[in-house]
Design an enzyme around this catalytic site. Structure first.
Site, short mmCIF file in Angstrom:
data_model
loop_
_atom_site.label_atom_id
_atom_site.label_comp_id
_atom_site.label_asym_id
_atom_site.label_seq_id
_atom_site.Cartn_x
_atom_site.Cartn_y
_atom_site.Cartn_z
N ASN A 99 0.84 -1.18 0.00
CA ASN A 99 0.00 0.00 0.00
C ASN A 99 0.89 1.25 0.00
O ASN A 99 1.81 1.36 -0.79
CB ASN A 99 -0.97 -0.02 1.18
N ASN A 146 -0.68 3.07 6.04
CA ASN A 146 -1.03 4.30 5.34
C ASN A 146 -0.23 5.48 5.90
O ASN A 146 0.48 5.36 6.89
CB ASN A 146 -2.53 4.58 5.46
N ASP A 166 -6.09 8.55 6.10
CA ASP A 166 -5.54 7.87 4.93
C ASP A 166 -4.17 8.47 4.61
O ASP A 166 -3.32 8.58 5.49
CB ASP A 166 -6.52 7.99 3.77
#
Length: 291
Positions: A102, A148, A198
């Site tokens: 990610n 994140n 995020d």
């Protein structure tokens, strides 16, 4: 104070992420994780290009010192030197887990810090890793659900890290010489209101800009962790941010239509677009992976 939010490109991304400004080419890069597609925009001309990738997920990207991009493809890292040249594998970060790569960001010494996340979004399968320029992968810590919000202070000696599904952001001391993290401490806690922090970026004042997935806002936090500005957006799902433009004074925000109902998508025609905000600060040049 009213802040004007512009549309930089109406891209309709399912899960737009990781905007990066390249000062060498004056272009903005970002990914649509779940399509998976690499996007590039020249804001001066409006020319937009995209390239689909042979993968299940295109987790993030990073600029390389020698040119090209480092792409997080599923659980591996690959160098994209030129558009029509095959990717070159650099490192397999993980194997055998139902995870994907990610968010990631490069530190001042050209090392990539990148996290993995649980594909089911609830198991603590993920970890944060440091990837050195020669492809060596070092695991910093685990027990992560959704990695994140990786960012660095202007001096490069503080690393910020978010676990979206734990609703928390932490800060660490980073030893730039040996690439080791120390002194993990809470930076921001969103467990009471269940906000989903995020992606993040840092401005020249050392403030942390944060996107809130599902919250329809971005916020700026002082280095001490105090929220001092909130900007409402015309979309529910902002995902990540970066400063770009020749003066690094345009704040770009990627967004997503993932998890929206058909009714919500009809009401949010800009969901999945790339947004731009002027006059809210200046950023820092993006570090490049020292491949």
């Amino acid at each position: 104070m009213t802040t004007r939010v512009e549309v930089a490109y109406q891209s309709n991304n399912r899960l737009g992420e990781t905007p990066l400004w390249c000062g060498r080419t004056n272009r903005l890069w970002w990914v649509d994780i779940e399509e998976p597609t690499l996007h590039c925009l020249d804001p001066a001309s409006g020319v937009h290009k995209q390239q689909s990738q042979a993968a299940s997920f295109l987790g993030s990207c990073a600029l390389c010192e020698t040119g090209g991009l480092l792409l997080a493809v599923d659980l591996g890292l690959h160098h994209r030197r030129l558009p029509d040249v095959p990717l070159v594998a650099l490192a397999q970060v993980e194997k055998g887990l139902d995870n994907r790569l990610n968010d990631g960001r490069v530190d001042q010494r050209g090392r990539l810090w990148i996290g993995t996340m649980d594909n089911a979004l609830h198991r603590p399968n993920g970890s944060l890793y440091r990837v050195d320029p020669d492809g060596t992968v070092v695991r910093a810590f685990g027990d992560v659900i959704v990695s994140n919000g990786i960012a660095f202070s202007p001096q490069g000696t503080t690393l910020y890290f978010t676990d979206t599904r734990r609703h928390r952001t932490w800060s660490f001391d980073l030893d730039l010489d040996d690439g080791v993290l120390h002194n993990r401490r809470p930076f921001a806690d969103f467990t009471s209101d269940r906000q989903r922090p995020d992606g993040t970026c840092i401005d020249q004042d050392g403030c942390i800009w944060m996107a809130f997935f599902g919250g329809g806002t971005i916020g700026r936090y002082t280095p001490g962790g105090r929220l001092d500005r909130v900007i409402e957006l015309p979309v529910t799902n902002p995902t990540c941010l970066c400063f770009g433009g020749s003066e690094l004074d345009t704040l770009y925000v990627t967004t997503a239509w993932k998890f929206l109902t058909d009714e919500q998508r009809a009401a949010e025609p800009l969901a999945g677009s790339l947004l731009a905000i002027e006059g809210v600060g200046k950023g820092l040049p993006e570090n490049r992976f020292a491949l």
